[in-house]
Design a protein around this motif. Sequence first.
Motif, PDB file in Angstrom:
ATOM      1  N   THR A 120       1.242  -1.403   0.128  1.00 54.71           N
ATOM      2  CA  THR A 120      -0.173  -0.294   0.147  1.00 54.71           C
ATOM      3  C   THR A 120       0.721   1.252   0.227  1.00 54.71           C
ATOM      4  O   THR A 120       2.270   1.221  -0.145  1.00 54.71           O
ATOM      5  CB  THR A 120      -1.351   0.072   1.022  1.00 54.71           C
ATOM      6  N   THR A 121       0.736   1.914  -0.510  1.00 55.21           N
ATOM      7  CA  THR A 121       0.950   3.835  -0.640  1.00 55.21           C
ATOM      8  C   THR A 121       0.150   4.904   0.016  1.00 55.21           C
ATOM      9  O   THR A 121       0.528   6.241  -0.323  1.00 55.21           O
ATOM     10  CB  THR A 121       1.345   4.041  -1.936  1.00 55.21           C
ATOM     11  N   LEU A 132      -4.627   1.615   1.833  1.00 50.17           N
ATOM     12  CA  LEU A 132      -4.943   1.179   0.615  1.00 50.17           C
ATOM     13  C   LEU A 132      -5.942   2.610   0.116  1.00 50.17           C
ATOM     14  O   LEU A 132      -6.615   2.912   0.689  1.00 50.17           O
ATOM     15  CB  LEU A 132      -5.927  -0.073   0.895  1.00 50.17           C
ATOM     16  N   ASP A 136      -3.080   1.864  -5.500  1.00 51.49           N
ATOM     17  CA  ASP A 136      -3.218   0.588  -5.794  1.00 51.49           C
ATOM     18  C   ASP A 136      -3.821  -0.718  -5.876  1.00 51.49           C
ATOM     19  O   ASP A 136      -3.003  -1.252  -6.831  1.00 51.49           O
ATOM     20  CB  ASP A 136      -2.826  -0.054  -3.888  1.00 51.49           C
ATOM     21  N   ILE A 274      -2.329  -7.355  -1.866  1.00 54.26           N
ATOM     22  CA  ILE A 274      -1.640  -5.651  -1.810  1.00 54.26           C
ATOM     23  C   ILE A 274      -1.768  -6.465   0.111  1.00 54.26           C
ATOM     24  O   ILE A 274      -3.128  -6.040   0.329  1.00 54.26           O
ATOM     25  CB  ILE A 274      -3.230  -4.820  -2.632  1.00 54.26           C
TER      26      ILE A 274
END
Length: 279
Positions: A120-121, A132, A136, A274
Amino acid sequence: MEKFYPEASFLNYAKDMTAYVENDKINLADCGFDPEVLINNTTYPIPIVERADMPISLELDFYETKNTLVRNPETVELAYDKLESVIYGHRNALKSSTGQKAAHAYAPASNTVDTPILITTGSDNGEGFKRLVPEDILKLKKKYDLLDIPFENRYLVLDPNHLEDLILFDLKSFKDITDFVNGQPNRFAGFNILQYTKTPKYNVSTLTKLPWGAIADSNTTFGSFSFSSEEVMKCDGSVNMYERINDPEQRATIVGFDKRFLAMPIRNKALGAIISAKI
């Protein structure tokens, strides 16, 4: 009130191979290569190549519940049928265990071209993890696109934390993302969206899945997983109930269950995840 058990709805979209089970074993074959395609060929005769398939026999996993004792005086004194409640609990405990084992099997073991694992970014969720964000999921979609996975067969099973992240990101867009429309799950970024409360755990440093039953440590994180419905399978075997009615020593009835079940990837392809990055 009965206890609640996690709903493994994602199993409804796996290939059901129960019909191929015999004596609690399933017989499959590891298929050989796909044929080579010739374009504008001018050389004849065309070569003949034999495909060699390797037979595989898999034994279904064996699930057993610990026995439960219900004393006869209780069945008379209580205002509800305790024995029936106990049996219901055993059935749901088996259902819960098979669902968790299936989720662990369907999630990719490590980050490869065929089984991508992304992190996640988003921003800090206040608990030490990055949220999340839709980007993503779009990155995971691109990975599936490059593998030519059919759109209609793609499923993304959201961890509750990731579902919360999406709703907080855009309440209007994602508040109903896991609802069903006309019996079918909602879609986002090419994925049919589902949720499950017992998704597998990962090592965030190595991008590898924790073994079944492993204890979490400081590198452990949670995640959502994805799969193609053509690349995962499930199969049911025998189910048995054991009972000792009116046991003279215990003055009770004793019950227990066992069940055969197997869920696994077919070729270890088109699986994804993810996982939440740590701050």
